[in-house]
Enzyme design. Structure first.
Site, PDB file in Angstrom:
ATOM      1  N   ARG A   1       0.821  -1.221   0.000  1.00 34.32           N
ATOM      2  CA  ARG A   1       0.000   0.000   0.000  1.00 34.32           C
ATOM      3  C   ARG A   1       0.857   1.274   0.000  1.00 34.32           C
ATOM      4  O   ARG A   1       0.501   2.254   0.637  1.00 34.32           O
ATOM      5  CB  ARG A   1      -0.940   0.047   1.204  1.00 34.32           C
ATOM      6  CG  ARG A   1      -2.074  -0.915   1.163  1.00 34.32           C
ATOM      7  CD  ARG A   1      -3.223  -0.317   0.347  1.00 34.32           C
ATOM      8  NE  ARG A   1      -4.189  -1.356   0.051  1.00 34.32           N
ATOM      9  CZ  ARG A   1      -5.211  -1.655   0.850  1.00 34.32           C
ATOM     10  NH1 ARG A   1      -5.411  -0.973   1.935  1.00 34.32           N
ATOM     11  NH2 ARG A   1      -6.028  -2.614   0.524  1.00 34.32           N
TER      12      ARG A   1
ATOM     13  N   ASP B   1      -6.787  -3.467  -7.428  1.00 34.35           N
ATOM     14  CA  ASP B   1      -7.298  -4.025  -6.175  1.00 34.35           C
ATOM     15  C   ASP B   1      -7.580  -5.502  -6.391  1.00 34.35           C
ATOM     16  O   ASP B   1      -7.836  -5.931  -7.520  1.00 34.35           O
ATOM     17  CB  ASP B   1      -8.567  -3.298  -5.711  1.00 34.35           C
ATOM     18  CG  ASP B   1      -8.862  -3.596  -4.243  1.00 34.35           C
ATOM     19  OD1 ASP B   1      -8.306  -2.886  -3.375  1.00 34.35           O
ATOM     20  OD2 ASP B   1      -9.594  -4.550  -3.956  1.00 34.35           O
TER      21      ASP B   1
ATOM     22  N   TYR C   1     -14.472 -12.519   0.963  1.00 34.03           N
ATOM     23  CA  TYR C   1     -15.225 -11.294   0.645  1.00 34.03           C
ATOM     24  C   TYR C   1     -16.550 -11.626  -0.030  1.00 34.03           C
ATOM     25  O   TYR C   1     -17.579 -11.018   0.263  1.00 34.03           O
ATOM     26  CB  TYR C   1     -14.408 -10.361  -0.250  1.00 34.03           C
ATOM     27  CG  TYR C   1     -13.397  -9.531   0.512  1.00 34.03           C
ATOM     28  CD1 TYR C   1     -13.803  -8.639   1.499  1.00 34.03           C
ATOM     29  CD2 TYR C   1     -12.040  -9.617   0.245  1.00 34.03           C
ATOM     30  CE1 TYR C   1     -12.894  -7.877   2.204  1.00 34.03           C
ATOM     31  CE2 TYR C   1     -11.107  -8.860   0.957  1.00 34.03           C
ATOM     32  CZ  TYR C   1     -11.547  -7.988   1.927  1.00 34.03           C
ATOM     33  OH  TYR C   1     -10.650  -7.231   2.621  1.00 34.03           O
TER      34      TYR C   1
ATOM     35  N   ARG D   1      -6.736  11.516  -6.957  1.00 34.76           N
ATOM     36  CA  ARG D   1      -7.611  10.361  -6.854  1.00 34.76           C
ATOM     37  C   ARG D   1      -9.076  10.703  -7.131  1.00 34.76           C
ATOM     38  O   ARG D   1      -9.817   9.881  -7.667  1.00 34.76           O
ATOM     39  CB  ARG D   1      -7.424   9.752  -5.451  1.00 34.76           C
ATOM     40  CG  ARG D   1      -8.509   8.898  -4.892  1.00 34.76           C
ATOM     41  CD  ARG D   1      -8.482   7.481  -5.435  1.00 34.76           C
ATOM     42  NE  ARG D   1      -9.413   6.697  -4.653  1.00 34.76           N
ATOM     43  CZ  ARG D   1     -10.726   6.682  -4.827  1.00 34.76           C
ATOM     44  NH1 ARG D   1     -11.264   7.407  -5.785  1.00 34.76           N
ATOM     45  NH2 ARG D   1     -11.515   5.960  -4.059  1.00 34.76           N
TER      46      ARG D   1
HETATM   47  O1  CP3 Z   1       0.046   0.484  -3.210  1.00 34.46           O
HETATM   48  C1  CP3 Z   1      -0.502  -0.633  -3.296  1.00 34.46           C
HETATM   49  O2  CP3 Z   1      -0.402  -1.516  -2.433  1.00 34.46           O
HETATM   50  C2  CP3 Z   1      -1.201  -0.983  -4.607  1.00 34.46           C
HETATM   51  C3  CP3 Z   1      -2.599  -0.988  -4.654  1.00 34.46           C
HETATM   52  C4  CP3 Z   1      -3.476  -1.949  -3.870  1.00 34.46           C
HETATM   53  C5  CP3 Z   1      -4.775  -1.563  -3.459  1.00 34.46           C
HETATM   54  N1  CP3 Z   1      -5.399  -2.643  -2.939  1.00 34.46           N
HETATM   55  C6  CP3 Z   1      -5.339  -0.210  -3.650  1.00 34.46           C
HETATM   56  C7  CP3 Z   1      -6.365   0.247  -2.694  1.00 34.46           C
HETATM   57  C8  CP3 Z   1      -3.310  -3.298  -3.520  1.00 34.46           C
HETATM   58  C9  CP3 Z   1      -2.094  -4.192  -3.684  1.00 34.46           C
HETATM   59  C10 CP3 Z   1      -4.538  -3.720  -2.934  1.00 34.46           C
HETATM   60  C11 CP3 Z   1      -4.775  -5.114  -2.492  1.00 34.46           C
HETATM   61  C12 CP3 Z   1      -5.863  -5.363  -1.545  1.00 34.46           C
HETATM   62  N2  CP3 Z   1      -7.138  -4.861  -1.566  1.00 34.46           N
HETATM   63  C13 CP3 Z   1      -5.786  -6.303  -0.493  1.00 34.46           C
HETATM   64  C14 CP3 Z   1      -4.583  -7.147  -0.171  1.00 34.46           C
HETATM   65  C15 CP3 Z   1      -3.584  -6.380   0.624  1.00 34.46           C
HETATM   66  C16 CP3 Z   1      -3.943  -6.189   2.064  1.00 34.46           C
HETATM   67  O3  CP3 Z   1      -4.098  -5.028   2.457  1.00 34.46           O
HETATM   68  O4  CP3 Z   1      -4.071  -7.176   2.787  1.00 34.46           O
HETATM   69  C17 CP3 Z   1      -7.027  -6.301   0.180  1.00 34.46           C
HETATM   70  C18 CP3 Z   1      -7.411  -7.121   1.390  1.00 34.46           C
HETATM   71  C19 CP3 Z   1      -7.879  -5.400  -0.529  1.00 34.46           C
HETATM   72  C20 CP3 Z   1      -9.293  -5.060  -0.246  1.00 34.46           C
HETATM   73  C21 CP3 Z   1      -9.436  -3.615   0.039  1.00 34.46           C
HETATM   74  N3  CP3 Z   1      -9.498  -2.611  -0.929  1.00 34.46           N
HETATM   75  C22 CP3 Z   1      -9.444  -2.964   1.317  1.00 34.46           C
HETATM   76  C23 CP3 Z   1      -9.411  -3.679   2.644  1.00 34.46           C
HETATM   77  C24 CP3 Z   1      -9.507  -1.575   1.080  1.00 34.46           C
HETATM   78  C25 CP3 Z   1      -9.451  -0.459   2.096  1.00 34.46           C
HETATM   79  C26 CP3 Z   1     -10.737   0.191   2.385  1.00 34.46           C
HETATM   80  C27 CP3 Z   1     -10.498   1.551   3.074  1.00 34.46           C
HETATM   81  O5  CP3 Z   1     -10.950   2.541   2.518  1.00 34.46           O
HETATM   82  O6  CP3 Z   1      -9.866   1.549   4.135  1.00 34.46           O
HETATM   83  C28 CP3 Z   1      -9.554  -1.389  -0.317  1.00 34.46           C
HETATM   84  C29 CP3 Z   1      -9.573  -0.084  -1.012  1.00 34.46           C
HETATM   85  C30 CP3 Z   1      -8.250   0.336  -1.516  1.00 34.46           C
HETATM   86  N4  CP3 Z   1      -7.523  -0.419  -2.393  1.00 34.46           N
HETATM   87  C31 CP3 Z   1      -7.549   1.547  -1.246  1.00 34.46           C
HETATM   88  C32 CP3 Z   1      -6.373   1.510  -2.003  1.00 34.46           C
HETATM   89  C33 CP3 Z   1      -5.327   2.567  -2.120  1.00 34.46           C
HETATM   90  C34 CP3 Z   1      -8.010   2.689  -0.322  1.00 34.46           C
HETATM   91  C35 CP3 Z   1      -9.244   3.375  -0.756  1.00 34.46           C
HETATM   92  C36 CP3 Z   1      -9.133   4.562  -1.647  1.00 34.46           C
HETATM   93  O7  CP3 Z   1      -8.071   5.198  -1.854  1.00 34.46           O
HETATM   94  O8  CP3 Z   1     -10.202   4.926  -2.163  1.00 34.46           O
END
Ligand code: CP3
Length: 358
Positions: A35, A84, A159, A48
């Protein structure tokens, strides 16, 4: 099949990240952050916008720019594709929404065998062509390896079945034990999706892949072995011919580390609960290790972060096959200046440790 001659991983063969994945010696311990792109960066918040993250991901020039932001700012040794884990299942019509502050949610969760037909085969060139377009832009722009990724079948299943992020994964475990045939069919379909997605990312220019089984740590080792391991093992074996490093990561996986390595990973990532020397012991000497500073520590003052990061380096002992990372994703509240300092520390201290052995 192998990757084409003009694939970026040939030019980047001697990069510190790819060398460490192959357990070769490096001049500087490679570092990247799970992340690393995202809300902790003001430049991310600026571009974004406010729509769904899935729309941002579907815009290749924007997704490529967001992938590059942390590489420019921090000087990390690898980029991770901005996408994602729910992108492929959403793209085949199993509607998933990613709710800010919560995570992936599903309006109509997976309940029984009639839902299997909602999971057709993924055709990456058609269904997620925008992901491949992003990878192609990045393959041109990047001077460090690009890590592609997919959600592991268990974590995606969780999920889809729970319909929202879950603490105890009760419905998932219930289905697994009461309907084992439906479970294995579901896992096979999700494995096929992960394989197709990662193969396409590699062929488009990713130099490594990481399988995120973020929530596998919810399982006992016995359940992991029976209900998850065979599927994740197939995912890794079906990528083997492409000869790029395959990493495997989950949270709270202390009791699963040896199985996660045995599944066929070249690199196993661990959270902060097990010290990295013990992680190495559990995954075996043929597997590189990735981690494992607690991301919460990065909210503290720099001297605290510095002390804890040195502890990780000390546990890794300058041995080949260590990729420095956080034990999970960067928290949105993290001050980017801390991560800038951290990269510098790892690059300088990682070097000293590597050359100051007994
Ligand atoms: O920089 C990076 O790591 C690359 C991008 C990336 C994202 N998601 C972007 C994202 C990666 C590798 C992921 C993988 C991902 N997504 C995982 C596996 C990694 C881990 O954290 O265990 C999981 C479980 C997810 C599911 C997911 N998507 C979650 C739990 C969330 C967070 C929700 C929140 O808002 O707290 C997301 C959304 C997400 N995916 C964000 C990002 C940058 C944040 C929301 C946003 O910016 O709008």
């Amino acid at each position: 099949m192998s990757i084409p001659n003009d694939h970026p991983s040939h030019a980047l063969f001697d990069s510190s990240y790819l060398r460490a994945c192959r357990l070769q010696e490096v001049e500087q311990v490679p570092v990247w952050f799970q992340r690393q792109a995202g809300r902790s960066l003001p430049e991310y918040r600026n571009i974004r916008g406010t729509g769904s993250i899935l729309d941002t991901i579907a815009n290749p020039s924007l997704a490529a720019e967001i992938t590059l932001q942390p590489v420019r700012r921090y000087g990390v040794d690898a980029a991770i594709l901005f996408s994602d884990i729910v992108v492929p299942v959403n793209a085949i019509g199993f509607n998933v929404d990613v709710v800010p502050g919560i995570g992936p949610t599903v309006d109509q969760p997976f309940r029984d065998k009639t839902d299997l037909k909602r999971l057709r085969v993924l055709e990456p060139e058609v269904d997620t062509s925008y992901v491949l377009a992003t990878v192609e832009i990045l393959a041109e722009e990047l001077e460090v390896p690009l890590i592609g990724f997919a959600g592991a079948p268990f974590t995606i299943a969780s999920y889809l079945i729970e319909g929202q992020p879950s603490r105890n994964h009760a419905r998932t475990k219930s289905l697994m034990h009461s309907e084992p045939r439906v479970w294995h069919d579901l896992m096979e379909r999700l494995s096929d999706i992960a394989i197709a997605s990662m193969r396409s990312q590699i062929l488009a220019g990713a130099s490594a892949v990481q399988l995120f089984d973020s929530w596998a740590g919810a399982l006992s080792a016995g359940d992991y072995r029976n209900y998850v391991f065979p599927h994740s093992q197939r995912v890794f074996s079906e990528l083997e011919d492409l000869e790029v490093p395959r990493a495997h990561f989950g949270v709270g996986t202390g009791e699963l580390l040896s199985l996660m390595s045995e599944a066929g990973a070249d690199v196993v990532g661990a959270d902060w609960r097990v010290p990295i020397d013990e992680v190495r012991h559990r995954v075996g000497s043929d597997t590189a290790v990735q981690g494992n500073l607690d991301p919460s520590i990065c909210l503290a003052e720099w001297p605290v972060v510095e002390r804890q990061a040195r502890e990780v380096l000390k546990a890794a002992d300058g041995q080949p096959g260590h990729i420095f990372n956080l034990g999970h994703g960067v928290l949105p509240e993290t001050d980017p200046a801390i991560l800038e300092n951290l990269v510098e520390l790892i690059h300088t201290e990682g070097l000293q440790l590597a050359s100051s052995g007994p």
